[in-house]
Design an enzyme around this catalytic site. Structure first.
Site, PDB file in Angstrom:
ATOM      1  N   ALA A 162      -4.906  -3.167  -7.706  1.00 50.74           N
ATOM      2  CA  ALA A 162      -4.698  -1.906  -6.991  1.00 50.74           C
ATOM      3  C   ALA A 162      -6.021  -1.185  -6.771  1.00 50.74           C
ATOM      4  O   ALA A 162      -6.274  -0.633  -5.698  1.00 50.74           O
ATOM      5  CB  ALA A 162      -3.723  -1.021  -7.762  1.00 50.74           C
ATOM      6  N   TYR A 163      -6.881  -1.198  -7.787  1.00 56.19           N
ATOM      7  CA  TYR A 163      -8.198  -0.581  -7.653  1.00 56.19           C
ATOM      8  C   TYR A 163      -8.985  -1.245  -6.528  1.00 56.19           C
ATOM      9  O   TYR A 163      -9.569  -0.565  -5.673  1.00 56.19           O
ATOM     10  CB  TYR A 163      -8.951  -0.720  -8.976  1.00 56.19           C
ATOM     11  CG  TYR A 163     -10.408  -0.308  -8.920  1.00 56.19           C
ATOM     12  CD1 TYR A 163     -10.772   1.027  -8.936  1.00 56.19           C
ATOM     13  CD2 TYR A 163     -11.428  -1.265  -8.847  1.00 56.19           C
ATOM     14  CE1 TYR A 163     -12.100   1.415  -8.891  1.00 56.19           C
ATOM     15  CE2 TYR A 163     -12.748  -0.888  -8.809  1.00 56.19           C
ATOM     16  CZ  TYR A 163     -13.095   0.443  -8.826  1.00 56.19           C
ATOM     17  OH  TYR A 163     -14.409   0.815  -8.766  1.00 56.19           O
ATOM     18  N   GLN A 164      -8.987  -2.579  -6.504  1.00 58.47           N
ATOM     19  CA  GLN A 164      -9.743  -3.280  -5.476  1.00 58.47           C
ATOM     20  C   GLN A 164      -9.179  -3.024  -4.086  1.00 58.47           C
ATOM     21  O   GLN A 164      -9.925  -2.925  -3.112  1.00 58.47           O
ATOM     22  CB  GLN A 164      -9.791  -4.766  -5.796  1.00 58.47           C
ATOM     23  CG  GLN A 164     -10.652  -5.060  -7.018  1.00 58.47           C
ATOM     24  CD  GLN A 164     -10.695  -6.527  -7.380  1.00 58.47           C
ATOM     25  OE1 GLN A 164      -9.821  -7.300  -7.011  1.00 58.47           O
ATOM     26  NE2 GLN A 164     -11.727  -6.914  -8.105  1.00 58.47           N
ATOM     27  N   THR A 166      -7.916  -0.237  -3.082  1.00 55.81           N
ATOM     28  CA  THR A 166      -8.422   1.062  -2.639  1.00 55.81           C
ATOM     29  C   THR A 166      -9.871   0.968  -2.194  1.00 55.81           C
ATOM     30  O   THR A 166     -10.284   1.634  -1.229  1.00 55.81           O
ATOM     31  CB  THR A 166      -8.310   2.121  -3.757  1.00 55.81           C
ATOM     32  OG1 THR A 166      -9.190   1.809  -4.848  1.00 55.81           O
ATOM     33  CG2 THR A 166      -6.891   2.247  -4.267  1.00 55.81           C
TER      34      THR A 166
END
Length: 258
Positions: A162-164, A166
């Site tokens: 999920a971080y990547q 974004t």
């Protein structure tokens, strides 16, 4: 990073720069670099204590600094942050959009609430900052914006899905903004840091044991970066020395993405 006086021939002299996410880590160190390089700096973050401490530190060193509180995921807060810059300094020449969250776990393990929160800060927050900063810069016919993505916005790896996602989105926003606003004299670029000594990296160390060490081993310079090194790269992009640079993704990663 110790306080430093403004450097001779300072590349940001006379410029007003907003630093979003300035209370710790890369944002705090970048603010120190921008002040050293001659800018008047407005610091913005959600938490007053650390933010006021950095403002006091820089003011004591003779720099022109203010601060304002706000949450980048809230449209009214972001508008108020940018308005505060104009009220204090009269203009906005540069912005460093650095506020962000991290998150670990496989994509199928991420809760909907966690996914929504990281998207709200890391993607919507950047979009809101761009929108409000451009509101001021467009009538001026000039400005430079640097958004902070990550090496995770260039390549994938396990455990940070999920971080990547974004951070890939931040690159897309940046490239579109560069196209939309270049004809108006506004440059928009993105920094993609590799592992950098920050509180967020400490979270990654706990969440993914051995992950940071594996990244270092795969990095040609064999080291973790510093917030100051990221700030130096951003200061160049914000300065007139990068006057023909827009829409680029600049890795600051010790060669990891090479």
């Amino acid at each position: 990073m110790a306080n430093e006086a403004t450097t001779p021939g300072a590349p940001l002299a006379g410029k007003v720069v907003l630093v979003v996410g300035a209370s710790a880590g890369i944002g705090a160190d970048a603010a120190r670099v921008f002040a050293r390089d001659g800018a008047s700096v407005m610091l913005a973050a959600r938490t007053e204590g650390p933010l006021a401490a950095i403002a006091d530190e820089l003011t004591a060193a003779g720099h022109d600094v203010g601060y304002v509180l706000g949450d980048v995921s809230a449209a009214a807060d972001v508008a108020r942050i940018v308005d505060a810059v104009v009220e204090r300094f009269g203009r906005l020449d540069g912005a460093f959009n650095n506020a962000g969250l991290t998150q670990s776990g496989r994509l199928d393990e991420v809760s909907e609430a966690d996914f929504d929160r990281i998207m709200a800060v890391n993607v919507k927050g950047v979009w809101l900052c761009l929108r409000e900063e451009l509101r001021v810069m467009r009538p001026q016919g000039s400005g430079s914006i640097v958004n902070v993505s990550s090496i995770g916005g260039i390549r994938g790896s396990s455990g940070l899905g999920a971080y990547q996602a974004t951070k890939h989105a931040v690159i897309g926003l940046t490239r579109t903004a560069a196209h939309d606003n270049g004809p108006l004299g506004i440059r928009v670029n993105v920094i993609a840091p590799g592992p950098t000594e920050t509180p967020m990296l400490d979270e990654t160390r706990l969440a993914i044991p051995g992950g940071v060490e594996a990244r270092i081993a795969a990095t040609p310079l064999r080291k973790v970066g510093t917030g100051r090194e990221v700030g130096d790269a951003a200061a160049w992009l914000l300065s007139d020395r990068a006057s023909h640079i827009s829409g680029v993704v600049l890795p600051v990663d010790g060669g990891y993405s090479a």
